[in-house]
Design a protein around this motif. Structure first.
Motif, PDB file in Angstrom:
ATOM      1  N   UNK A 117     -30.964  70.462  51.040  1.00 36.39           N
ATOM      2  CA  UNK A 117     -29.350  69.965  51.012  1.00 36.39           C
ATOM      3  C   UNK A 117     -29.818  68.218  51.151  1.00 36.39           C
ATOM      4  N   UNK A 118     -29.208  67.948  50.763  1.00 34.36           N
ATOM      5  CA  UNK A 118     -29.308  65.628  50.981  1.00 34.36           C
ATOM      6  C   UNK A 118     -27.634  65.850  51.553  1.00 34.36           C
ATOM      7  N   UNK A 119     -27.909  65.389  52.631  1.00 37.42           N
ATOM      8  CA  UNK A 119     -26.982  65.283  54.035  1.00 37.42           C
ATOM      9  C   UNK A 119     -26.140  63.950  54.003  1.00 37.42           C
ATOM     10  N   UNK A 120     -25.394  64.357  54.231  1.00 37.06           N
ATOM     11  CA  UNK A 120     -23.923  63.304  54.032  1.00 37.06           C
ATOM     12  C   UNK A 120     -23.357  62.644  54.981  1.00 37.06           C
ATOM     13  N   UNK A 121     -22.669  63.970  55.794  1.00 36.99           N
ATOM     14  CA  UNK A 121     -22.574  63.430  57.009  1.00 36.99           C
ATOM     15  C   UNK A 121     -22.656  64.467  58.068  1.00 36.99           C
ATOM     16  N   UNK A 122     -20.553  64.409  58.603  1.00 35.41           N
ATOM     17  CA  UNK A 122     -20.736  66.008  59.354  1.00 35.41           C
ATOM     18  C   UNK A 122     -18.775  66.099  59.662  1.00 35.41           C
ATOM     19  N   UNK A 123     -18.925  67.684  59.593  1.00 34.31           N
ATOM     20  CA  UNK A 123     -17.107  67.855  58.935  1.00 34.31           C
ATOM     21  C   UNK A 123     -16.714  67.579  61.111  1.00 34.31           C
TER      22      UNK A 123
END
Length: 459
Positions: A117-123
């Motif tokens: 995956x390409x990490x973009x942030x958190x939820x």
């Protein structure tokens, strides 16, 4: 093919592998959607577009080099903010961890990252994932993507909202009292609480604590199976992990409702109050399953069992932190932690004995029936400015847990349970049904859910 953020996760991953779209292009599509919807919904937090673009570039370069890539290669991904991601701000929804940056990934994160995956942030999450409404003093409230005046549920509310709004193609979560299932129902997506041991967790303060589990969320059952295939499987650091490899759950997932022995109950024999509209929607699922039997297991000890183990767990995990920072916790969570202070060894032993009885009763129940169908949540999405529903059908709810019994009664059985979208209220709010199978039968449960999903879509 023309890829959009509404495409399935499987279609998006396949398009990246076939070089029909680059990971960078796919990321930009999702960042555009995030820019469009996240300012209002507040589902994704700690967003880092620059670092995400670096990750997408690395994903494209790996593919161009001919390297072997994982099943989620190039998919944008935001981890639940209670899951530690090395080098990424992880707050647990608490002001005490406002600037916390872990130095290592937890096991679930390891597996998802390894899958490409390409990490973009958190939820976004509620404080320490406590409660099924997503709000905290660090980031604020996550709103429902169908009706932003309503709750997105919790504690994986940011994940469910981001999925439903097309900001991410897949999402991870965790579930103690319904934290994967409840927000899935509220937002109209699919959420699975796996069998105990199916998705191992590490590190934990107590490797033998077995009320909370990690698991997948997606917009459809096939995509959920894809993520479960990444999350599941044994690990030497998790002694209670089940031995089946993750590949056992990979798509395609095909099932049939023919001959299925379905037990359906809207309230487990009066064990909890259910909103009348929700009850009617769940009951109407019988028309999809075909032949159903009005039946339910005896889960009369489930309430005391869950509340005792939850309070014991919270006090053990957060008691010293609360003593040091008594004003840094929301009141409902502080009360829940303090409730554990008066528990005795006999109380905890009673809860575990009752849990054993409940598990055995479920085992026997599933000798007669294949699945149990019941509500996911006892209410439809409630106003976002409330912490929790204070009444159902005019009957008062005494605490922030009372309206979640439909989910947490299943928690203490250890059985896998999935929330699948089914119908809407008169106000157009999503309602899911909860399908439960015997412990260890996660693949079978996915097949049933996929068959149900297909029947609903076919009309």
């Amino acid at each position: 093919m023309s890829v959009t953020v509404e495409a399935t996760a499987r279609e998006q991953a396949d398009a990246v592998r076939r070089r029909e779209i680059s990971a960078r292009e796919l990321l930009d599509l999702h960042l555009d959607r995030i820019a469009e919807r996240n300012p209002e919904l507040n589902a994704i937090v700690s967003l880092d577009p620059d670092r995400a673009r670096e990750g997408a570039l690395a994903a494209d370069e790996a593919l161009a080099s001919g390297a072997e890539v994982g099943p989620l290669h190039g998919l944008p991904f935001a981890f639940k903010d209670t899951h530690a991601v090395a080098g990424w701000r992880t707050t647990y929804g608490s002001p005490l961890y406002r600037d916390h940056v872990p130095d290592r990934d937890e096991l679930l994160v390891e597996r998802v990252r390894r899958a490409g995956v390409v990490v973009i942030g958190k939820t976004n999450v509620p404080e320490f994932a406590a409660g099924s409404h997503t709000f905290n003093t660090v980031f604020g409230t996550t709103l429902n993507p169908v009706d932003p005046s309503r709750s997105a549920g919790g504690s994986s509310g940011g994940a469910a909202c981001a999925l439903a709004a097309g900001m991410v193609p897949l999402a991870d979560g965790s579930d103690m009292g319904g934290s994967l299932r409840n927000p899935a129902s509220f937002c109209g997506v699919v959420g699975l609480r796996p069998s105990l041991g199916r998705v191992p967790e590490w590190p934990l303060y107590n490797q033998w604590e077995t009320t909370s589990v990690g698991g997948p969320m997606a917009r459809n059952v096939g995509d959920l199976a894809l993520l479960l295939s990444v999350l599941a499987g044994p690990d030497p650091r998790a002694p209670l992990a089940l031995g089946d490899p993750g590949s056992a759950f990979a798509p395609p997932v095909a099932g049939s409702l023919a001959g299925l022995r379905v037990a359906l109950s809207v309230d487990l024999g009066g064990a909890f109050e259910v909103d009348e509209e929700v009850a009617a929607i769940v009951a109407s699922s019988a028309s999809v399953f075909g032949t159903v039997v009005p039946a339910h297991p005896d889960l009369s000890e489930a309430d005391d069992t869950f509340r005792t183990l939850r309070a014991w767990h919270f006090q053990a995990k957060f008691g010293s932190l609360l003593a040091e920072h008594p004003d840094a916790f929301k009141q409902s969570l502080a009360d829940n932690i303090r409730a554990g202070e008066s528990l005795t060894g006999a109380d905890v032993a009673r809860a575990y004995h009752q849990r054993t009885l409940l598990a055995e009763r479920m085992r026997e129940f599933f000798e007669t029936y294949d699945v149990l169908v019941l509500p996911v949540s006892q209410v439809p999405p409630f106003p976002a400015d409330q912490e929790f529903p204070t009444s159902i059908n005019g009957k008062p709810m005494a605490s922030y847990l009372d309206w979640m019994r439909a989910a947490y009664f299943i928690t203490v059985t250890g059985c896998p349970a999935i929330s699948v979208p089914f119908g809407t209220t008169s106000e157009g709010l999503p309602v899911g049904i909860q399908i439960v199978a015997a412990h260890g039968r996660d693949r079978f449960l996915l097949e049933v859910a996929a068959a149900f999903e297909a029947a609903v879509l076919a009309g």
